[in-house]
Design a protein around this motif. Structure first.
Motif, mmCIF file in Angstrom:
data_model
loop_
_atom_site.group_PDB
_atom_site.id
_atom_site.type_symbol
_atom_site.label_atom_id
_atom_site.label_comp_id
_atom_site.label_asym_id
_atom_site.label_seq_id
_atom_site.Cartn_x
_atom_site.Cartn_y
_atom_site.Cartn_z
ATOM 1 N N ALA A 1 -95.358 75.867 10.610
ATOM 2 C CA ALA A 1 -95.140 74.421 10.550
ATOM 3 C C ALA A 1 -95.761 73.825 9.289
ATOM 4 O O ALA A 1 -96.899 74.134 8.930
ATOM 5 N N GLY A 2 -94.986 72.988 8.615
ATOM 6 C CA GLY A 2 -95.475 72.315 7.429
ATOM 7 C C GLY A 2 -95.235 73.055 6.132
ATOM 8 O O GLY A 2 -95.450 72.500 5.049
ATOM 9 N N THR A 3 -94.770 74.302 6.209
ATOM 10 C CA THR A 3 -94.538 75.079 4.984
ATOM 11 C C THR A 3 -93.143 74.874 4.416
ATOM 12 O O THR A 3 -92.885 75.200 3.264
ATOM 13 N N GLY A 4 -92.226 74.392 5.254
ATOM 14 C CA GLY A 4 -90.832 74.261 4.838
ATOM 15 C C GLY A 4 -89.991 75.471 5.168
ATOM 16 O O GLY A 4 -88.761 75.428 5.073
ATOM 17 N N ALA A 5 -90.623 76.569 5.561
ATOM 18 C CA ALA A 5 -89.884 77.783 5.910
ATOM 19 C C ALA A 5 -89.294 77.659 7.317
ATOM 20 O O ALA A 5 -89.872 77.017 8.202
ATOM 21 N N ILE A 6 -88.141 78.273 7.503
ATOM 22 C CA ILE A 6 -87.419 78.236 8.778
ATOM 23 C C ILE A 6 -87.441 79.617 9.417
ATOM 24 O O ILE A 6 -87.240 80.637 8.739
ATOM 25 N N ILE A 7 -87.691 79.650 10.715
ATOM 26 C CA ILE A 7 -87.659 80.911 11.473
ATOM 27 C C ILE A 7 -86.231 81.181 11.919
ATOM 28 O O ILE A 7 -85.592 80.327 12.545
ATOM 29 N N ARG A 8 -85.730 82.380 11.592
ATOM 30 C CA ARG A 8 -84.367 82.757 11.986
ATOM 31 C C ARG A 8 -84.391 84.064 12.770
ATOM 32 O O ARG A 8 -85.254 84.924 12.582
ATOM 33 N N ASP A 9 -83.397 84.199 13.638
ATOM 34 C CA ASP A 9 -83.265 85.436 14.399
ATOM 35 C C ASP A 9 -82.416 86.445 13.631
ATOM 36 O O ASP A 9 -82.046 86.214 12.469
ATOM 37 N N THR A 10 -82.102 87.557 14.264
ATOM 38 C CA THR A 10 -81.278 88.610 13.668
ATOM 39 C C THR A 10 -80.239 89.048 14.700
ATOM 40 O O THR A 10 -80.106 88.440 15.754
ATOM 41 N N ARG A 11 -79.523 90.136 14.390
ATOM 42 C CA ARG A 11 -78.588 90.701 15.372
ATOM 43 C C ARG A 11 -79.265 91.743 16.258
ATOM 44 O O ARG A 11 -78.596 92.471 16.987
ATOM 45 N N LYS A 12 -80.588 91.812 16.216
ATOM 46 C CA LYS A 12 -81.321 92.768 17.048
ATOM 47 C C LYS A 12 -81.494 92.183 18.445
ATOM 48 O O LYS A 12 -82.592 91.851 18.892
ATOM 49 N N THR A 13 -80.373 92.073 19.126
ATOM 50 C CA THR A 13 -80.328 91.483 20.462
ATOM 51 C C THR A 13 -79.924 92.548 21.474
ATOM 52 O O THR A 13 -79.394 93.603 21.118
ATOM 53 N N THR B 1 -95.556 81.664 0.606
ATOM 54 C CA THR B 1 -95.124 82.226 -0.683
ATOM 55 C C THR B 1 -93.998 81.394 -1.288
ATOM 56 O O THR B 1 -93.702 81.523 -2.471
ATOM 57 N N GLY B 2 -93.336 80.585 -0.451
ATOM 58 C CA GLY B 2 -92.238 79.758 -0.932
ATOM 59 C C GLY B 2 -90.869 80.228 -0.501
ATOM 60 O O GLY B 2 -89.856 79.644 -0.907
ATOM 61 N N VAL B 3 -90.795 81.261 0.345
ATOM 62 C CA VAL B 3 -89.493 81.698 0.851
ATOM 63 C C VAL B 3 -88.912 80.622 1.748
ATOM 64 O O VAL B 3 -89.633 79.792 2.319
ATOM 65 N N ASP B 4 -87.592 80.625 1.871
ATOM 66 C CA ASP B 4 -86.905 79.612 2.669
ATOM 67 C C ASP B 4 -86.824 79.980 4.147
ATOM 68 O O ASP B 4 -86.799 79.096 5.010
ATOM 69 N N PHE B 5 -86.738 81.282 4.420
ATOM 70 C CA PHE B 5 -86.551 81.752 5.792
ATOM 71 C C PHE B 5 -87.449 82.951 6.075
ATOM 72 O O PHE B 5 -87.766 83.729 5.170
ATOM 73 N N LEU B 6 -87.818 83.108 7.337
ATOM 74 C CA LEU B 6 -88.390 84.342 7.843
ATOM 75 C C LEU B 6 -87.422 84.865 8.896
ATOM 76 O O LEU B 6 -87.142 84.167 9.885
ATOM 77 N N ALA B 7 -86.876 86.051 8.678
ATOM 78 C CA ALA B 7 -85.972 86.670 9.649
ATOM 79 C C ALA B 7 -86.792 87.562 10.572
ATOM 80 O O ALA B 7 -87.423 88.520 10.114
ATOM 81 N N VAL B 8 -86.777 87.255 11.864
ATOM 82 C CA VAL B 8 -87.682 87.909 12.809
ATOM 83 C C VAL B 8 -86.894 88.561 13.944
ATOM 84 O O VAL B 8 -86.464 87.878 14.883
ATOM 85 N N GLY B 9 -86.706 89.859 13.867
ATOM 86 C CA GLY B 9 -86.007 90.575 14.930
ATOM 87 C C GLY B 9 -86.757 90.537 16.241
ATOM 88 O O GLY B 9 -86.156 90.580 17.321
#
Length: 284
Positions: free
Chosen positions: A128-140, A258-266
């Motif tokens: 929160a507050g970093t601007g980065a967005i948490i995203r999922d993957t196809r590891k479902t 670090t400035g990345v836009d997204f974190l992809a978290v399986g």
């Protein structure tokens, strides 16, 4: 349950889960111990703090087993709500046999989806507050993707592609097969000129090649923090960047900073522990 879910698909899935439990027969224990005309009230109660997802799915289980108009159901919270242990989530009044028969299937889905939403919310809070967005993957889990990605949204996360045809993701094996990052990108762009294309890389050099080839989204795979910072610096806003691989809650904020836009978290979907929820029966 929102409008992005295919309602008929959800009903078909729920019917299949009910059939798995009943296997064409009956709930022998409940039939033996409960009178056919007995009526009870059941409360779905959180046993731990978390975020709720799947209440309407659990309701659908009950209605399909008990009959749509044979039960009275009241929701005390909505999906996406933060709840404390002891909170009543949903109250159901109906024939006791049907409530008990529906219990496990309803809880299996509700606890799992709430677990996904709860874990997602922890990742979202961590960055929160970093601007980065948490995203999922196809590891479902097979056949549960729509529901698990819905649960991710309930937890405040964002969905990556739903299926292989939604967007292109050029991974390391595609790069090897095509003969390089630039060639792989060229081939995908030629075949699907209007499709979103993401390129996975594991070096800063390949990230630059991907950007210079025209990639607007680059996945930085298993890069140490220092290398992520270097990639962000050298890409310099020419493409969006997504960190992936080996991420944990403990390092999530440092990665996001670090400035990345997204974190992809399986792990949001493949490793989420269930949220403990129980169905407590009372006499009507």
């Amino acid at each position: 349950m929102d409008d992005t879910l295919d309602k008929q698909w959800v009903e078909d899935l729920v019917r299949a889960t009910i059939e798995e439990d009943l296997a064409g027969g009956v709930d022998v224990t409940t039939t033996a111990t409960v009178e056919a005309d007995q009526v009870s009230v059941a409360e779905f109660v959180a046993r731990a703090d978390g975020v709720v997802a799947g209440l309407e799915i659990a309701e659908l289980v009950v209605r399909l087993i008990a009959g749509k108009d044979e039960v009275e159901i009241e929701h005390s919270v909505v999906d996406g709500a933060q709840v404390k242990a002891g909170a009543v989530l949903m109250t159901v009044r109906g024939k006791t046999r049907q409530l008990l028969t529906a219990e496990r299937t309803a809880l299996n889905l509700l606890c799992h989806l709430s677990g996904v939403a709860t874990l997602t919310s922890r990742w979202v809070e961590a960055v929160a507050g970093t601007g980065a967005i948490i995203r999922d993957t196809r590891k479902t889990m097979p056949l549960l993707r729509q529901l698990e990605k819905y649960a991710v949204r309930c937890g405040g996360g964002q969905n990556h592609r739903m299926a292989l045809s939604d967007a292109a993701l050029i991974k390391d094996n595609h790069v090897i097969a095509a003969g390089g990052v630039a060639e792989a990108f060229r081939l995908v762009r030629k075949a699907y000129p209007d499709l979103s294309v993401e390129v996975e890389v594991d070096t800063v050099e390949d990230a630059i090649i991907a950007v210079e080839s025209g990639a607007e989204l680059v996945l930085l795979d298993n890069m140490p923090i220092a290398v992520l910072r270097e990639a962000v610096e050298k890409v310099a806003g020419r493409a969006r960047l997504e960190a992936s691989g080996g991420l944990t809650l403990e390092v999530a904020r440092e990665v996001a900073e670090t400035g990345v836009d997204f974190l992809a978290v399986g792990a949001l979907t493949h490793s989420a522990p269930v949220l403990d929820i129980a169905m407590d029966l009372q006499a009507a």
